[in-house]
Design a protein around this motif. Sequence first.
Motif, PDB file in Angstrom:
ATOM      1  N   ASP A 253       0.982  -1.350  -0.060  1.00  0.00           N
ATOM      2  CA  ASP A 253       0.071   0.088   0.039  1.00  0.00           C
ATOM      3  C   ASP A 253       0.925   1.129  -0.093  1.00  0.00           C
ATOM      4  OD1 ASP A 253       0.839  -0.438   2.469  1.00  0.00           O
ATOM      5  OD2 ASP A 253      -1.045   0.243   3.480  1.00  0.00           O
ATOM      6  N   GLU A 254       2.049   1.208   0.476  1.00  0.00           N
ATOM      7  CA  GLU A 254       2.756   2.268   0.524  1.00  0.00           C
ATOM      8  C   GLU A 254       3.563   2.649  -0.726  1.00  0.00           C
ATOM      9  OE1 GLU A 254       6.704   4.429   3.075  1.00  0.00           O
ATOM     10  OE2 GLU A 254       5.869   2.744   3.693  1.00  0.00           O
ATOM     11  N   LEU A 255       3.872   1.650  -1.508  1.00  0.00           N
ATOM     12  CA  LEU A 255       4.215   1.626  -2.925  1.00  0.00           C
ATOM     13  C   LEU A 255       3.074   2.306  -3.709  1.00  0.00           C
ATOM     14  CD1 LEU A 255       6.028  -1.763  -3.781  1.00  0.00           C
ATOM     15  CD2 LEU A 255       6.900   0.497  -2.830  1.00  0.00           C
ATOM     16  N   GLN A 256       1.866   2.202  -3.638  1.00  0.00           N
ATOM     17  CA  GLN A 256       0.568   2.615  -4.295  1.00  0.00           C
ATOM     18  C   GLN A 256       0.616   4.219  -3.983  1.00  0.00           C
ATOM     19  OE1 GLN A 256      -2.168  -0.523  -2.972  1.00  0.00           O
ATOM     20  NE2 GLN A 256      -2.834  -0.589  -5.186  1.00  0.00           N
ATOM     21  N   LYS A 257       0.844   4.401  -2.635  1.00  0.00           N
ATOM     22  CA  LYS A 257       0.727   5.786  -2.296  1.00  0.00           C
ATOM     23  C   LYS A 257       1.956   6.492  -2.935  1.00  0.00           C
ATOM     24  CE  LYS A 257       1.297   8.667   2.088  1.00  0.00           C
ATOM     25  NZ  LYS A 257       1.706   8.526   3.456  1.00  0.00           N
ATOM     26  N   THR A 258       3.298   5.991  -2.835  1.00  0.00           N
ATOM     27  CA  THR A 258       4.280   6.611  -3.658  1.00  0.00           C
ATOM     28  C   THR A 258       4.156   6.729  -5.004  1.00  0.00           C
ATOM     29  OG1 THR A 258       5.710   5.392  -1.930  1.00  0.00           O
ATOM     30  CG2 THR A 258       6.609   6.404  -4.001  1.00  0.00           C
TER      31      THR A 258
END
Length: 516
Positions: free
Chosen positions: A476-481
């Motif tokens: 999910d942090e990769l999606q946010k990035t």
Amino acid sequence: MSGKREFGDYQTPVDFAQEVCRYLQTQKGLQPTVVIEPTCGIGNFLKSSLLFNAEQYYGIEINAEYCAFCRKRFSDKPVQIFNSDFFTFNFKEITTPQSNILVVGNPPWVTNTTLSTLDSKNLPTKMNFKGLRGLEALTGASNFDICEYIILKLLLEFEKTDTTIAMLCKTSVARNVFKELKRNHVGFEYCELLEFDSAKVFGISASACVLIIKLSETEKVKNVCNVCSFNNAEFYPTSGLKYSLDYRNDQLITSGNTDIYDLSGKCCLDWRQGVKHDCSKIMELSKKNGSFYNGMNDRVDIEENILFPLVKSSMFKRPIIEDFSKYVLVTQRKIREETSYLASYVPKTWKYLNENAEFFSNRKSSIYRGAPQFAMFGVGDYSYSRYKVGVSGFYKKPLFSLLYSPDQKPVMTDDTGYFICFDSYNMGYVAMLLLNSESVQNFLMSIAFLDAKRPYTKKVLERICFRKIFQVVHFDELQKTETELNLSPYITEEMYSDFKKLPIFKQTQPFLSGIY
């Protein structure tokens, strides 16, 4: 040669030297019986330190004209001037173990490479330099600060005494000195950096400080070095405190933020530096209306076999870079490879290089001595990787970019950029998102020093442990990035899973995960 540049000559203004001495007297409570200025110049620190009313003052200076000036200036004071080379001076001749000593001054702000270029003799020999304990890492480099060498030599001269050393220097030098203190277990009561405005004091742009080290007769060693603003020094240690340097696992970090994940370790991926040629007017070409032009705006008619897209450090402004305006000639596939093959392989390029051979012969760096004609550095099999994730060494906030060319040509960076290599676009894309994620960015900001000319170096980047990243950065942090970088949705959980399964990450090495 007696030019100012040779001696790193930035004479300290008397009013600033007085501020430093007043701070040492009022805030640190110093009452020395002996004051030494080891590279005294015209003696402004000697003059300012007279407020201590010490029993004896000593100035050491290699410049005979400055020595004559100082002897006349302090003819009625208890000041003795030695016209001597600091690097060979014997301090035991002027001190005793019982002396209450303050060593204060402003050593030369110059590197050995600069001095060598000037054909100067005002530098230590490599033999003596290597002989100093704990300096192995410095001697392995081609360039080091003379100021740093001087301070480290002073630490060895006065180790196991209660001497106070207060030196003006670049902030990067001060950090290196603190690291050496810790690495060599030199006893000290405290180490402080007081940052000041070097543009205002000296008219230069380097980040600078007053480095204050109170040595100890015992092996007491602290892990923290406070960094303060000298403008607010009278309020120290409350309002003046900016941050602290913490020494952990042979590395320095800035302390204060407890929410930063410790992602330090040994990077499984090899960080490489871009190509170095020191001949940009000839080697770097711009493409305009289908034609190539060199740095002198001359149209160049050459083959494109050894011409590659180039991303200079200033061009790292987008997360994905796939179109180019700059190109670079790469004359070798590995360092020291003979270049004579170019005559038959790319005859028009060979002719162009020979027509401009004078530019290559004028290159100053010693790395080209004895090298093949038109040689480069920073070249190897890695240079020809199709997919790279790179970063500029100069930016305060790092932006990692995925570099590739749709025509499958390898993309080169210059030697102020750093990169890791991948075999596929998808794996490079995942690495780019990971490195731009908030968790990794926060970690990098805690270990890089933003006042440095190049905050992000190979040494800094090599501390990124991807296996630790996997523990804290989830999909999910990769999606946010990806969203924060204004990229269209592309990342998938399968891609991230495949990345973590790359053979290089399967090495089983113990590591600790945690938070600073």
